[in-house]
Write a protein that holds these residues in place. Structure first.
Motif, mmCIF file in Angstrom:
data_model
loop_
_atom_site.group_PDB
_atom_site.id
_atom_site.type_symbol
_atom_site.label_atom_id
_atom_site.label_comp_id
_atom_site.label_asym_id
_atom_site.label_seq_id
_atom_site.Cartn_x
_atom_site.Cartn_y
_atom_site.Cartn_z
ATOM 1 N N VAL A 136 0.788 -1.255 0.046
ATOM 2 C CA VAL A 136 0.013 -0.008 -0.037
ATOM 3 C C VAL A 136 0.813 1.415 0.186
ATOM 4 O O VAL A 136 0.542 2.459 0.251
ATOM 5 C CB VAL A 136 -1.104 -0.077 1.216
ATOM 6 C CG1 VAL A 136 -1.985 -1.011 1.040
ATOM 7 C CG2 VAL A 136 -0.310 -0.104 2.623
ATOM 8 N N ILE A 137 2.147 1.139 -0.447
ATOM 9 C CA ILE A 137 3.198 2.316 -0.496
ATOM 10 C C ILE A 137 2.432 3.227 -1.255
ATOM 11 O O ILE A 137 2.720 4.557 -0.838
ATOM 12 C CB ILE A 137 4.505 1.783 -1.011
ATOM 13 C CG1 ILE A 137 5.549 3.092 -0.693
ATOM 14 C CG2 ILE A 137 4.403 1.283 -2.207
ATOM 15 C CD1 ILE A 137 5.837 2.997 0.471
ATOM 16 N N GLU A 138 1.936 3.148 -2.309
ATOM 17 C CA GLU A 138 1.295 4.344 -3.190
ATOM 18 C C GLU A 138 0.237 5.077 -2.562
ATOM 19 O O GLU A 138 0.125 6.215 -2.696
ATOM 20 C CB GLU A 138 0.915 3.823 -4.511
ATOM 21 C CG GLU A 138 2.136 3.158 -5.392
ATOM 22 C CD GLU A 138 3.142 4.320 -5.791
ATOM 23 O OE1 GLU A 138 2.817 5.390 -6.082
ATOM 24 O OE2 GLU A 138 4.435 4.005 -5.778
ATOM 25 N N LEU A 204 -7.243 3.435 -14.652
ATOM 26 C CA LEU A 204 -8.259 3.569 -15.618
ATOM 27 C C LEU A 204 -9.420 2.679 -15.399
ATOM 28 O O LEU A 204 -10.364 2.942 -16.165
ATOM 29 C CB LEU A 204 -7.845 3.461 -17.054
ATOM 30 C CG LEU A 204 -6.308 4.162 -17.428
ATOM 31 C CD1 LEU A 204 -5.925 3.877 -18.914
ATOM 32 C CD2 LEU A 204 -6.498 5.720 -17.234
ATOM 33 N N GLU A 205 -9.667 1.943 -14.627
ATOM 34 C CA GLU A 205 -10.635 0.934 -14.427
ATOM 35 C C GLU A 205 -11.807 1.268 -14.380
ATOM 36 O O GLU A 205 -12.030 2.585 -13.540
ATOM 37 C CB GLU A 205 -10.332 0.106 -13.173
ATOM 38 C CG GLU A 205 -9.527 -1.143 -13.461
ATOM 39 C CD GLU A 205 -7.857 -1.041 -13.732
ATOM 40 O OE1 GLU A 205 -7.633 0.314 -13.784
ATOM 41 O OE2 GLU A 205 -7.128 -2.023 -13.907
ATOM 42 N N PRO A 206 -13.121 0.776 -14.816
ATOM 43 C CA PRO A 206 -14.260 1.202 -14.690
ATOM 44 C C PRO A 206 -14.810 1.615 -13.106
ATOM 45 O O PRO A 206 -15.534 2.439 -12.876
ATOM 46 C CB PRO A 206 -15.316 -0.007 -15.168
ATOM 47 C CG PRO A 206 -14.278 -0.711 -16.113
ATOM 48 C CD PRO A 206 -12.792 -0.448 -15.301
ATOM 49 N N THR A 319 -6.528 -9.217 -14.975
ATOM 50 C CA THR A 319 -5.892 -10.454 -13.956
ATOM 51 C C THR A 319 -6.914 -11.337 -13.432
ATOM 52 O O THR A 319 -6.859 -12.479 -13.382
ATOM 53 C CB THR A 319 -4.815 -9.726 -12.863
ATOM 54 O OG1 THR A 319 -4.504 -10.974 -12.109
ATOM 55 C CG2 THR A 319 -5.465 -8.855 -12.138
ATOM 56 N N ASP A 320 -8.293 -10.516 -13.179
ATOM 57 C CA ASP A 320 -9.178 -11.120 -12.599
ATOM 58 C C ASP A 320 -9.889 -12.305 -13.377
ATOM 59 O O ASP A 320 -10.686 -13.032 -12.782
ATOM 60 C CB ASP A 320 -10.249 -10.455 -11.876
ATOM 61 C CG ASP A 320 -9.868 -9.449 -10.746
ATOM 62 O OD1 ASP A 320 -8.762 -10.093 -10.183
ATOM 63 O OD2 ASP A 320 -10.478 -8.711 -10.207
ATOM 64 N N LEU A 321 -9.790 -12.162 -14.676
ATOM 65 C CA LEU A 321 -10.379 -13.393 -15.607
ATOM 66 C C LEU A 321 -9.465 -14.157 -16.135
ATOM 67 O O LEU A 321 -9.541 -14.904 -17.094
ATOM 68 C CB LEU A 321 -10.977 -12.520 -16.851
ATOM 69 C CG LEU A 321 -12.535 -11.997 -16.272
ATOM 70 C CD1 LEU A 321 -12.988 -11.299 -17.383
ATOM 71 C CD2 LEU A 321 -13.372 -13.384 -15.820
HETATM 72 C C1 UD1 Z 1 -7.749 -4.339 -7.517
HETATM 73 C C2 UD1 Z 1 -9.101 -4.968 -7.399
HETATM 74 C C3 UD1 Z 1 -8.646 -6.652 -7.697
HETATM 75 C C4 UD1 Z 1 -7.701 -6.626 -9.079
HETATM 76 C C5 UD1 Z 1 -6.742 -5.371 -8.924
HETATM 77 C C6 UD1 Z 1 -6.073 -5.512 -10.543
HETATM 78 C C7 UD1 Z 1 -10.558 -4.299 -5.611
HETATM 79 C C8 UD1 Z 1 -11.038 -4.345 -4.379
HETATM 80 N N1 UD1 Z 1 -9.765 -5.128 -6.122
HETATM 81 O O1 UD1 Z 1 -6.868 -4.570 -6.365
HETATM 82 O O2 UD1 Z 1 -9.721 -7.475 -7.819
HETATM 83 O O3 UD1 Z 1 -7.231 -7.800 -9.290
HETATM 84 O O4 UD1 Z 1 -7.447 -4.172 -8.642
HETATM 85 O O5 UD1 Z 1 -6.870 -5.250 -11.487
HETATM 86 O O6 UD1 Z 1 -10.820 -3.356 -6.437
HETATM 87 N N2 UD1 Z 1 1.184 -2.037 -6.210
HETATM 88 C C9 UD1 Z 1 2.269 -1.560 -5.845
HETATM 89 N N3 UD1 Z 1 2.333 -0.544 -4.906
HETATM 90 C C10 UD1 Z 1 0.929 -0.074 -4.545
HETATM 91 C C11 UD1 Z 1 -0.065 -0.676 -4.743
HETATM 92 C C12 UD1 Z 1 -0.080 -1.620 -5.696
HETATM 93 O O7 UD1 Z 1 3.261 -2.232 -6.451
HETATM 94 O O8 UD1 Z 1 0.954 0.839 -3.576
HETATM 95 C C13 UD1 Z 1 0.971 -3.327 -7.391
HETATM 96 C C14 UD1 Z 1 0.589 -4.378 -6.813
HETATM 97 O O9 UD1 Z 1 1.598 -5.198 -6.317
HETATM 98 C C15 UD1 Z 1 0.082 -5.133 -7.970
HETATM 99 C C16 UD1 Z 1 -0.467 -3.777 -8.859
HETATM 100 O O10 UD1 Z 1 0.177 -2.584 -8.135
HETATM 101 O O11 UD1 Z 1 1.013 -5.719 -8.772
HETATM 102 C C17 UD1 Z 1 -2.061 -3.781 -8.811
HETATM 103 O O12 UD1 Z 1 -2.528 -3.631 -7.841
HETATM 104 P P1 UD1 Z 1 -3.475 -2.555 -7.408
HETATM 105 O O13 UD1 Z 1 -4.255 -1.955 -8.608
HETATM 106 O O14 UD1 Z 1 -3.518 -1.822 -6.160
HETATM 107 O O15 UD1 Z 1 -4.899 -3.855 -6.934
HETATM 108 P P2 UD1 Z 1 -6.026 -3.535 -5.990
HETATM 109 O O16 UD1 Z 1 -6.508 -2.384 -5.786
HETATM 110 O O17 UD1 Z 1 -5.322 -4.207 -4.522
#
Ligand code: UD1
Length: 433
Positions: A136-138, A204-206, A319-321
């Protein structure tokens, strides 16, 4: 002599689905509201003292979990079959309890709106999960840009806005990666901040666009959602709203794939084609016929050929599909290459598909799937939410009986999955211990 072991009901130790494979599907299946949207929209209730009413909310255990977390913060939560009413006029807590947060990663969404409304929030770090580490660094870096002091100690993220006003200040945030969760957290935090926030390299997700729609319905000022640059002009107050969640694109995609793997014709509704662009393209490349009809879409499949998939942030292949599509490719003609680029541990279903006779070789984050003429039913385990759905799809097409365990994952993301599939011709029984 061959020995067949038939499990008796007394031998069941965990809830499971028993699928009799080989049935064609036909008719129409209805898609529920999007889980990933509904979870974040529920957290947005914390931004206002007025009541937020959400409709088209899917009846899922994750939604119930988010309701419990909000209740623990002092929100009054009322829920019906497909709606939820959230009254956050009195917040008694700025710290959701660890036990609840730990079981639902999406509870971390509370940090942005709590900080924006109360000037402070303490949220336990969500644990890693089966599919990868999920940092959750971002989120944290962005909250600091908006003026919060954030520290992470003993597994808890503590954030506070210094100064008398305790109000976040707008700022320019550049995300290193277009994280969906970080984009959503920062949009909610910025909605009540003083001044303008710009989020660059935004997801950009919906679901991000859906959140912007809700924030604007609550009196917020959000522009550019759905593009890489989101501009949020902070407002002093937000009001209640009555808002319908978008349809679940991942559930819709899963049903289209169910039609593909059973070589059936099935109407899936509602479907927003732009939400599924990359998936629909791959289905057509694989030989499926797609007939959109306004609200819904019919998929007709008689023959599936190999296609290559690489998961990417939206509008790339989701990735979810990946797991459900791999089940279909396991039955295709030819060799498909599937590359998982988003999560580091999201190919665990490969071993389970192999138990059903799939011919898959793995190298790092890549799977080479050589289609086989028939999968064969077997006891298998769903290792995460989407992997569980992938196992059910494989079972629909396999010879004989497949039993799928890991329903605690499936029930988090698919409302009445077996009921909806049985209504269009599948044969699935839920067995409880
Ligand atoms: C959301 C969805 C999940 C989906 C994912 C990717 C929800 C509740 N969940 O998860 O179903 O599979 O998007 O479409 O909406 N990352 C970093 N640093 C950060 C945050 C993320 O490196 O601070 C990386 C993660 O390790 C991963 C990528 O970014 O490799 C995508 O993660 P993220 O888009 O944050 O996914 P979620 O929001 O957790």
């Amino acid at each position: 002599m061959t020995l067949t072991v038939v499990p008796t009901p007394t031998s069941i130790v965990a809830p499971q689905l028993e699928i009799t494979g080989g049935r064609r599907l036909s008719g129409e299946v209805r898609v529920s509201g999007a889980k990933n949207s509904a979870l974040v929209l529920m957290a947005a209730c914390l931004l206002s003292r007025d009541t937020l009413r959400l409709t088209n909310v899917p009846p899922l255990t994750d939604i119930a979990g988010m309701g419990e977390i909000l209740t623990a913060l002092g929100v009054r939560v009322r829920r019906g079959q497909d709606w939820v009413e959230l009254d956050a006029s009195h917040l008694s807590q700025s710290t959701p309890p660890y036990e609840l947060v730990n079981s639902l990663r999406a509870s971390f969404f509370c940090i942005g709106p709590l900080l924006a409304r109360l000037g402070m929030a303490k949220v336990p770090l969500p644990g890693g999960c089966k599919i990868g580490s999920r940092p959750v660094i971002e989120h944290v870096k962005g909250l600091k840009t908006l003026g919060a002091q954030v520290s992470i100690e003993h597994g808890v993220v503590s954030a506070a806005v210094p100064g008398r006003s305790q109000r976040l200040t707008g700022g320019r945030i550049h995300l290193e990666c277009p994280s969906v969760g970080a984009t959503e957290t920062l949009m909610m935090a910025a909605a009540l901040a003083d001044g303008e926030t710009v989020i660059e390299n935004a997801a950009l997700e919906p679901e991000v666009v859906d959140l912007a729609g809700l924030l604007n319905a609550m009196g917020g000022r959000v522009l550019g959602a759905g593009t890489p640059t989101i501009v949020i002009d902070g407002v002093e107050r937000m009001h209640g709203a009555d808002y319908a969640v978008i349809p679940d694109r991942i559930e819709a995609g899963t049903f289209l794939l169910a039609a593909a793997i059973t070589r059936s014709a099935l109407r899936v509704t509602p479907v927003i084609p732009e939400h599924l662009g990359a998936v629909l393209t791959k289905l057509v490349d694989a030989g499926c016929e797609l007939i959109p009809d306004g609200e819904g879409m019919t998929l007709r499949a008689s023959h599936i050929q190999a296609v290559d998939l690489r998961t990417q942030p939206f509008p790339g292949f989701p990735t979810d599909l990946q797991a459900p599509f791999m089940s279909v490719l396991a039955t295709a003609q030819g060799t498909s290459m599937v590359v998982e680029n988003i999560f580091e541990n999201r190919l665990q279903h490969v071993a389970e598909l192999q138990r059903m006779g799939a011919d898959i070789r793995m190298q790092g984050n890549t799977a080479l799937v050589e289609g086989v003429a028939r999968l064969s039913g077997a006891p298998v385990q769903g290792t995460d939410l989407r992997a569980s759905a992938a196992m059910v799809l494989a079972g629909l097409a396999a010879d004989g009986i497949t039993t799928v365990q890991g329903l605690e994952f499936l029930d988090r993301g698919y409302a009445d999955f077996e009921g909806k599939l049985n209504a269009v011709g599948a044969s699935i029984r839920r067995l409880e211990p």
